[in-house]
Design a protein around this motif. Sequence first.
Motif, short mmCIF file in Angstrom:
data_model
loop_
_atom_site.label_atom_id
_atom_site.label_comp_id
_atom_site.label_asym_id
_atom_site.label_seq_id
_atom_site.Cartn_x
_atom_site.Cartn_y
_atom_site.Cartn_z
N LEU A 33 0.84 -1.19 0.00
CA LEU A 33 0.00 0.00 0.00
C LEU A 33 0.89 1.25 0.00
O LEU A 33 2.05 1.19 0.40
CB LEU A 33 -0.92 -0.02 1.22
N PRO A 34 0.34 2.38 -0.47
CA PRO A 34 1.19 3.57 -0.64
C PRO A 34 1.87 4.05 0.64
O PRO A 34 2.96 4.59 0.59
CB PRO A 34 0.23 4.65 -1.15
N TRP A 35 1.22 3.85 1.78
CA TRP A 35 1.77 4.38 3.03
C TRP A 35 2.67 3.35 3.75
O TRP A 35 3.22 3.65 4.79
CB TRP A 35 0.63 4.78 3.97
N SER A 36 2.78 2.14 3.18
CA SER A 36 3.62 1.13 3.85
C SER A 36 5.09 1.48 3.67
O SER A 36 5.50 1.99 2.63
CB SER A 36 3.32 -0.27 3.30
N GLY A 37 5.87 1.18 4.67
CA GLY A 37 7.31 1.46 4.61
C GLY A 37 8.03 0.34 3.89
O GLY A 37 8.00 0.22 2.68
N ASP A 38 8.67 -0.55 4.67
CA ASP A 38 9.33 -1.71 4.07
C ASP A 38 8.30 -2.63 3.44
O ASP A 38 7.18 -2.78 3.94
CB ASP A 38 10.10 -2.49 5.15
N ARG A 39 8.69 -3.25 2.35
CA ARG A 39 7.82 -4.23 1.69
C ARG A 39 8.34 -5.62 2.08
O ARG A 39 9.35 -6.07 1.57
CB ARG A 39 7.83 -4.01 0.18
N PRO A 40 7.66 -6.30 3.02
CA PRO A 40 8.21 -7.56 3.55
C PRO A 40 8.10 -8.72 2.58
O PRO A 40 7.14 -8.83 1.81
CB PRO A 40 7.36 -7.81 4.80
N ILE A 41 9.10 -9.59 2.61
CA ILE A 41 9.09 -10.86 1.90
C ILE A 41 9.24 -11.94 2.98
O ILE A 41 10.27 -12.01 3.65
CB ILE A 41 10.25 -10.97 0.88
N TRP A 42 8.18 -12.75 3.18
CA TRP A 42 8.21 -13.77 4.21
C TRP A 42 8.64 -15.10 3.61
O TRP A 42 8.11 -15.54 2.58
CB TRP A 42 6.83 -13.93 4.85
N ILE A 43 9.60 -15.76 4.25
CA ILE A 43 10.11 -17.03 3.75
C ILE A 43 10.03 -18.10 4.85
O ILE A 43 10.43 -17.87 5.99
CB ILE A 43 11.59 -16.89 3.29
N ASN A 44 9.49 -19.26 4.47
CA ASN A 44 9.57 -20.44 5.33
C ASN A 44 10.86 -21.16 4.94
O ASN A 44 10.91 -21.85 3.91
CB ASN A 44 8.34 -21.34 5.10
N PHE A 45 11.90 -20.99 5.72
CA PHE A 45 13.22 -21.48 5.32
C PHE A 45 13.33 -22.99 5.31
O PHE A 45 14.19 -23.55 4.61
CB PHE A 45 14.31 -20.84 6.19
N ASP A 46 12.45 -23.68 6.05
CA ASP A 46 12.45 -25.15 5.98
C ASP A 46 12.04 -25.61 4.58
O ASP A 46 12.61 -26.54 4.02
CB ASP A 46 11.49 -25.73 7.03
N LEU A 47 11.02 -24.94 4.03
CA LEU A 47 10.56 -25.26 2.67
C LEU A 47 11.50 -24.67 1.62
O LEU A 47 11.77 -25.28 0.59
CB LEU A 47 9.13 -24.74 2.46
N TRP A 48 11.97 -23.46 1.90
CA TRP A 48 12.88 -22.74 0.97
C TRP A 48 14.12 -23.57 0.66
O TRP A 48 14.62 -23.60 -0.46
CB TRP A 48 13.25 -21.42 1.63
N GLY A 49 14.61 -24.30 1.66
CA GLY A 49 15.81 -25.10 1.50
C GLY A 49 15.66 -26.27 0.54
O GLY A 49 16.65 -26.89 0.15
N ARG A 50 14.42 -26.59 0.16
CA ARG A 50 14.20 -27.69 -0.79
C ARG A 50 14.44 -27.26 -2.24
O ARG A 50 14.48 -28.09 -3.14
CB ARG A 50 12.78 -28.23 -0.65
N LEU A 51 14.56 -25.95 -2.45
CA LEU A 51 14.88 -25.44 -3.78
C LEU A 51 16.39 -25.40 -3.95
O LEU A 51 17.13 -25.25 -2.97
CB LEU A 51 14.30 -24.03 -3.96
N THR A 52 16.86 -25.50 -5.19
CA THR A 52 18.29 -25.34 -5.44
C THR A 52 18.66 -23.87 -5.26
O THR A 52 17.79 -22.99 -5.29
CB THR A 52 18.65 -25.78 -6.87
N ARG A 53 19.94 -23.61 -5.10
CA ARG A 53 20.37 -22.21 -4.93
C ARG A 53 19.97 -21.33 -6.11
O ARG A 53 19.43 -20.24 -5.89
CB ARG A 53 21.88 -22.14 -4.69
N PRO A 54 20.19 -21.75 -7.37
CA PRO A 54 19.75 -20.90 -8.49
C PRO A 54 18.25 -20.66 -8.50
O PRO A 54 17.79 -19.56 -8.83
CB PRO A 54 20.20 -21.69 -9.73
N GLN A 55 17.47 -21.67 -8.12
CA GLN A 55 16.01 -21.48 -8.05
C GLN A 55 15.66 -20.45 -6.99
O GLN A 55 14.80 -19.58 -7.20
CB GLN A 55 15.33 -22.81 -7.75
N ARG A 56 16.33 -20.52 -5.84
CA ARG A 56 16.07 -19.55 -4.78
C ARG A 56 16.44 -18.14 -5.24
O ARG A 56 15.71 -17.18 -4.98
CB ARG A 56 16.86 -19.92 -3.51
N ASP A 57 17.58 -18.03 -5.91
CA ASP A 57 18.01 -16.71 -6.41
C ASP A 57 16.95 -16.10 -7.34
O ASP A 57 16.59 -14.94 -7.19
CB ASP A 57 19.32 -16.84 -7.19
#
Length: 202
Positions: free
Chosen positions: A40-64
């Motif tokens: 939204l226009p008044w929001s400061g930081d734009r958060p990106i939430w990651i579940n790192f347990d699931l994130w780790g199942r991707l390869t490094r290039p896929q994560r990038d």
Amino acid sequence: MEPTTEIRRLLDIMPASGRMMTKIISKPEQAKVVDTQFPLPWSGDRPIWINFDLWGRLTRPQRDLILLRILSWLTGIKWFKPDLYQGVTVAGFLGAMVELVQGDAVGVIVAGGLTALATTQIWRSTRSSQSQLDADEAAIKIAQRRGYSEVEAAQHLLLAIEAIAKIEGRPSLNFIELLRCQNLRAIAGLSPMGVPETIKRE
């Protein structure tokens, strides 16, 4: 996967503008591999939430590529760039304030309606097929500055989209994901057909 180490690595591959506008947050309780929200226009930081347990199942290039893609979508949403809808939004908001001060109820309703209409158009344009494809292509361009070739980046992003659906237990990709995959196959040289212009504009 240790979240702090991975967050530090992801920050290193992000362009400076992305580091300024977004914030990566560990969220182990979420069912999605990675998630964000419409800023939204008044929001400061734009958060990106990651579940790192699931994130780790991707390869490094896929994560990038997934991170760069989300980043490209988030930073591509500009509420205050000079175009028609942003102009109408600002004019409508200012008009509503003037009418409110003057006590003109009809003026407030009209000006408020203009603001709501323009805001809705901005929101819809960032959800369009074209904006989603643009975010993929912007991510590929950033990845090329990080040592990936265009073909490699498109392939990694394509595989990441498919892998995330499996990790999250989804039986199939949604319509936008299917369009994105077709476009990425064309970029990667895996398909002679891209996405038709008429569909991109939807």
